[in-house]
Motif scaffolding. Structure first.
Motif, mmCIF file in Angstrom:
data_model
loop_
_atom_site.group_PDB
_atom_site.id
_atom_site.type_symbol
_atom_site.label_atom_id
_atom_site.label_comp_id
_atom_site.label_asym_id
_atom_site.label_seq_id
_atom_site.Cartn_x
_atom_site.Cartn_y
_atom_site.Cartn_z
ATOM 1 N N LEU A 253 18.986 0.860 -6.404
ATOM 2 C CA LEU A 253 18.877 0.416 -5.022
ATOM 3 C C LEU A 253 18.544 1.584 -4.109
ATOM 4 C CD1 LEU A 253 19.966 -1.674 -2.609
ATOM 5 C CD2 LEU A 253 21.851 -0.081 -2.723
ATOM 6 N N MET B 285 15.068 2.817 -4.770
ATOM 7 C CA MET B 285 14.079 1.846 -4.315
ATOM 8 C C MET B 285 13.911 1.911 -2.793
ATOM 9 S SD MET B 285 14.457 -2.168 -4.972
ATOM 10 C CE MET B 285 15.341 -2.665 -3.520
ATOM 11 N N ASN C 135 10.699 3.625 -1.027
ATOM 12 C CA ASN C 135 9.691 2.703 -0.516
ATOM 13 C C ASN C 135 9.866 2.330 0.941
ATOM 14 O OD1 ASN C 135 8.667 2.706 -3.067
ATOM 15 N ND2 ASN C 135 9.957 1.023 -3.722
ATOM 16 N N LEU C 136 11.090 2.180 1.345
ATOM 17 C CA LEU C 136 11.286 1.768 2.736
ATOM 18 C C LEU C 136 11.420 2.958 3.662
ATOM 19 C CD1 LEU C 136 13.654 -1.306 2.794
ATOM 20 C CD2 LEU C 136 11.499 -1.033 3.973
ATOM 21 N N ASN D 92 6.885 6.738 0.700
ATOM 22 C CA ASN D 92 6.092 7.165 -0.462
ATOM 23 C C ASN D 92 5.096 8.294 -0.278
ATOM 24 O OD1 ASN D 92 7.002 6.048 -2.667
ATOM 25 N ND2 ASN D 92 5.641 4.310 -2.724
ATOM 26 N N GLU D 93 3.803 7.923 -0.300
ATOM 27 C CA GLU D 93 2.778 8.976 -0.351
ATOM 28 C C GLU D 93 2.818 9.883 0.862
ATOM 29 O OE1 GLU D 93 2.030 5.776 -0.494
ATOM 30 O OE2 GLU D 93 0.974 5.305 -2.355
ATOM 31 N N ILE D 94 3.044 9.258 2.021
ATOM 32 C CA ILE D 94 3.028 10.075 3.244
ATOM 33 C C ILE D 94 4.115 11.136 3.158
ATOM 34 C CG2 ILE D 94 3.464 10.044 5.728
ATOM 35 C CD1 ILE D 94 1.970 7.486 5.905
ATOM 36 N N PHE E 96 3.289 13.738 0.704
ATOM 37 C CA PHE E 96 2.260 14.594 1.282
ATOM 38 C C PHE E 96 2.886 15.595 2.244
ATOM 39 C CE2 PHE E 96 -1.743 15.349 3.535
ATOM 40 C CZ PHE E 96 -2.532 15.575 2.430
ATOM 41 N N LYS F 39 0.187 2.850 10.018
ATOM 42 C CA LYS F 39 1.102 2.059 9.208
ATOM 43 C C LYS F 39 2.094 1.312 10.101
ATOM 44 C CE LYS F 39 2.640 2.545 4.551
ATOM 45 N NZ LYS F 39 2.714 3.359 3.395
ATOM 46 N N TRP G 201 2.819 -2.685 10.388
ATOM 47 C CA TRP G 201 4.079 -3.167 9.811
ATOM 48 C C TRP G 201 5.117 -3.672 10.820
ATOM 49 C CZ3 TRP G 201 6.088 0.415 5.297
ATOM 50 C CH2 TRP G 201 5.195 0.336 4.230
ATOM 51 N N LEU H 70 8.271 -6.069 10.177
ATOM 52 C CA LEU H 70 9.603 -5.439 10.045
ATOM 53 C C LEU H 70 10.626 -6.144 10.936
ATOM 54 C CD1 LEU H 70 8.762 -1.635 9.959
ATOM 55 C CD2 LEU H 70 9.887 -2.928 8.161
ATOM 56 N N ASN I 156 11.457 -9.391 9.295
ATOM 57 C CA ASN I 156 12.258 -9.206 8.077
ATOM 58 C C ASN I 156 13.640 -8.613 8.363
ATOM 59 O OD1 ASN I 156 10.541 -10.386 6.303
ATOM 60 N ND2 ASN I 156 9.362 -8.523 5.961
ATOM 61 N N LYS J 140 24.387 -3.598 -1.065
ATOM 62 C CA LYS J 140 22.923 -3.571 -1.001
ATOM 63 C C LYS J 140 22.430 -4.201 0.300
ATOM 64 C CE LYS J 140 22.721 -3.899 -5.936
ATOM 65 N NZ LYS J 140 22.664 -4.822 -7.061
ATOM 66 N N ASN K 60 20.324 -2.436 3.227
ATOM 67 C CA ASN K 60 19.042 -2.974 3.707
ATOM 68 C C ASN K 60 19.017 -3.005 5.230
ATOM 69 O OD1 ASN K 60 17.735 -3.479 1.333
ATOM 70 N ND2 ASN K 60 18.375 -5.602 1.165
ATOM 71 N N MET L 231 16.482 -0.864 7.452
ATOM 72 C CA MET L 231 15.520 -1.549 8.325
ATOM 73 C C MET L 231 15.647 -1.055 9.762
ATOM 74 S SD MET L 231 13.349 -3.841 7.442
ATOM 75 C CE MET L 231 12.862 -4.917 6.145
#
Lengths: 140, 520
Positions: free
Chosen positions: B17, B20, B24-25, B29-31, B34, B119, B123, B127, B130, B181, B185, B189
């Motif tokens: 958890l 993850m 991801n949240l 990730n890539e940014i 980087f 992004k 999003w 967001l 969600n 969890k 979340n 968020m």
């Protein structure tokens, strides 16, 4: 030797000594410059490395930008479907939670506890699906 | 048991958890990768310029070293100028390197901000929607958790039906993990929405801190299980010996993270192990949560702390004995030395006079030595208590880690500066290579090394000190001890008594002197 000749000789000797000192200074400078020149390759390598890093950065940034744009398009395409699925998982979670809450949670009866465990399994599965969906949506 | 395992398999572990959501949240990730990449690159820049600096510094050192070989003053002066010149060039290179790496870092943070804005713009609406969903799932999980927490159980009943209790415990654990969890979340968020809003306003970061599991566990204990009650007091009361246990306490006792977090916030994190050892906590109660790894960890820490305490106590005792015997022994030797000095060097035959002088000298020598040893003894005591404190800080930190503590992500603005003036300041400081002092110690500090006062080494050290003192003992030493004793007494005694004592001693010395000279 007369007085003038003596002065001339002294001046000549002084001039010679100054030349000697200048030659020594030049020798020191030359040796420093020589060792600097020997290290020059290393310095040049450092700057070359920096240049390579800069080029690599620019290439990576370009790649990242392209990937991000494609991800955002994908995101816009899947967001509605994903949100609908999230709602469905939430409905399951609510349904099973409400069912569980109607039971006697303080019981020590093994059969009843087993039944509650089954419900809890279902809630857990719905929760896991919810989390995975959320993860999938934002991991683009 | 088989079914328990199945349940655990189908469920995401806390580690999953955390990875993850973090990857991801929260961290994008890539940014994020980087971002870390260019920070590394900044290091490369620093290193490159560092190499240049080292080359110039090496040159200046070489020229300076050659100065000794030459006798010509003028040449030496020229060499010194060259050495200074190359050194300055090296330092300038270093400053320029730091400045360059700072400017690059700022440039790249701004490049990445453009991506983040794109992004965030795409999003943010989703967001917000969600976030409502995540809240809904949290409310749902909270209902089960609060219901289970509000129930009460008889300890005897739980212990006598071990199998049933295990099933129940597992059920409760499942409910707790799901809530953890869901709560994480919600926190993630909220953080992510705040970050996206900040990016859209051209800011690198929001004012929110990145959530960590410790925040979640803290909110579970304070807001959900005990709902504002003083949970420390409630749990302490339970340990006094009630046969009833509430669901909320059962949750804390059975979960590794919650129990670790609870212990890390206690004044004495080993309070449970200590309570069991000293029989303040009933072993029957312990049977309820004896499988919790946090309790095992607590017991291990407790055993080591006991060892540390015992070692400290042993050292103290040995040292104390040595102080007394050492002082007595030294006094005897000085007594004997003085006796010989009076008899052989001063050729005094009057035994009464000699013995009176010796008695006072011996008393002063004993006092002086005692004062000196006591000073060392105090230091030893401080060392022992510091050792214990360090160990306590170490296990508090370990408990906090198990309770979800982690270093939060460094904010981009911490690296590149928040305002324009901030940035100018950072740029200037980088030019002069004035590094930011990072205080990561927070209130948890990791113990680097445990240090023991080994009784054996203490004994050997004291014997050595004594040997040195005894072999060098002479009149000068005794005189020094007298001064030392007076200095010590001046520190310790009230002024009035000190002056009275000094007056008596001076009177005795004068009296003895006159007596020895035959005046009296």
């Amino acid at each position: 030797m007369n007085q003038e000749e003596i002065i001339a000789v002294q001046q000549y000797e002084n001039a010679l000594s100054r030349v000697d000192q200048s030659v020594d200074k030049i020798t020191v400078l030359m040796s420093s410059a020589q060792s600097l020149a020997q290290q020059g390759t290393q310095i040049m390598n450092c700057f070359a490395q920096l240049k390579r890093e800069q080029q690599a950065y620019e290439a990576q940034f370009k790649e990242l930008k392209l990937k991000l744009q494609s991800d955002l398009i994908k995101f816009q395409n899947i967001v509605k479907g994903a949100e609908a699925r999230l709602d469905r998982h939430l409905d399951y979670i609510d349904k099973w939670t409400n069912l569980l809450l109607t039971r006697d949670l303080g019981t020590m009866d093994s059969q009843e506890l087993q039944y509650q465990r089954n419900i809890m399994d279902a809630i857990q599965m719905a929760n896991d699906n919810f989390n995975k969906e959320l993860d999938k949506l934002y991991s683009l | 048991m088989g079914k328990n395992k199945q349940v655990q398999k189908s469920s995401l572990t806390d580690e999953d958890l955390y990875t993850m959501l973090s990857d991801n949240l929260v961290e994008l990730n890539e940014i994020e990768l980087f971002f870390n990449g260019f920070l590394q690159e900044a290091n490369v820049i620093d290193e490159s310029f560092g190499t240049v600096t080292n080359i110039f510094n090496g040159l200046s050192m070489g020229v300076l070293a050659s100065m000794n070989k030459s006798d010509n003053e003028k040449i030496n002066r020229a060499k010194a100028k060259i050495a200074l010149g190359t050194f300055v060039v090296g330092q300038v290179a270093k400053g320029v390197g730091s400045f360059y790496s700072y400017v690059k870092t700022l440039d790249r943070a701004n490049d990445i901000l453009v991506l983040k804005k794109e992004k965030a713009a795409t999003w943010l609406d989703s967001l917000h929607r969600n976030y409502d969903r995540v809240l809904r799932s949290e409310i749902s999980s909270r209902k089960i958790l609060t219901h289970l927490a509000s129930l009460g159980y008889q300890i005897d009943e739980l212990i006598s039906n071990r199998e049933v209790y295990d099933v129940k415990k597992n059920l409760m654990q499942m409910a707790l993990e799901q809530y953890r969890k869901a709560r994480f979340n919600v926190f993630s968020m909220e953080f992510f929405i705040a970050e996206c809003k900040a990016w859209l306003k051209n800011k690198h970061d929001s004012n929110m801190q990145q959530p960590i599991l410790q925040d979640v566990n803290n909110s579970i204990i304070q807001e959900v299980l005990f709902q504002g009650d003083d949970y420390e007091e409630v749990i302490a009361e339970f340990f006094l010996g009630s046969n009833e246990i509430s669901g909320s306490i059962l949750f804390v006792l059975n979960d590794e993270q919650l129990l670790s977090h609870y212990l890390s916030t206690r004044k004495d994190p080993l309070i449970i192990s200590d309570g069991v050892e000293n029989k303040h906590i009933n072993k029957r109660v312990l049977a309820i949560f004896k499988d919790n790894p946090a309790l095992e960890m607590s017991n291990e820490f407790y055993e080591i702390r006991k060892e540390i305490d015992e070692d400290g106590e042993k050292s103290r005792k040995i040292f104390w004995r040595l102080i007394v015997t050492g002082s007595l022994l030294s006094t005897l030797v000085s007594f004997f030395n003085l006796y010989l000095f009076c008899r052989l060097v001063m050729a005094i035959d009057d035994n009464t006079a000699i013995l009176s002088v010796l008695a006072i000298a011996a008393l002063l020598a004993f006092g002086g030595l005692y004062a000196k040893f006591e000073e060392i003894y105090k230091e030893l005591k401080n060392k022992i208590s510091k050792n214990r404190e360090n160990y306590e800080r170490y296990y508090r930190y370990e408990f906090a880690l198990k309770g979800g503590f982690a270093n939060r992500r460094k904010k981009v603005e911490e690296v590149v500066g928040k305002s324009f003036f901030d940035r100018v300041g950072k740029a200037i400081s980088s030019l002069f290579d004035v590094g930011d002092s990072d205080d990561h110690s927070f209130y948890y500090e990791k113990l680097i090394e445990r240090e023991y006062w080994n009784p054996f080494f203490v004994t050997v050290s004291i014997m050595l000190i004594l040997a040195i003192i005894l072999t060098k003992l002479n009149l000068f030493f005794v005189g020094s001890l007298v001064v030392l004793l007076f200095a010590y007494l001046k520190m310790r005694m009230r002024k009035k008594y000190f002056y009275i004592l000094t007056f008596i001693v001076v009177l005795c010395v004068v009296f003895l002197f006159l007596y020895m000279k035959g005046v009296i």
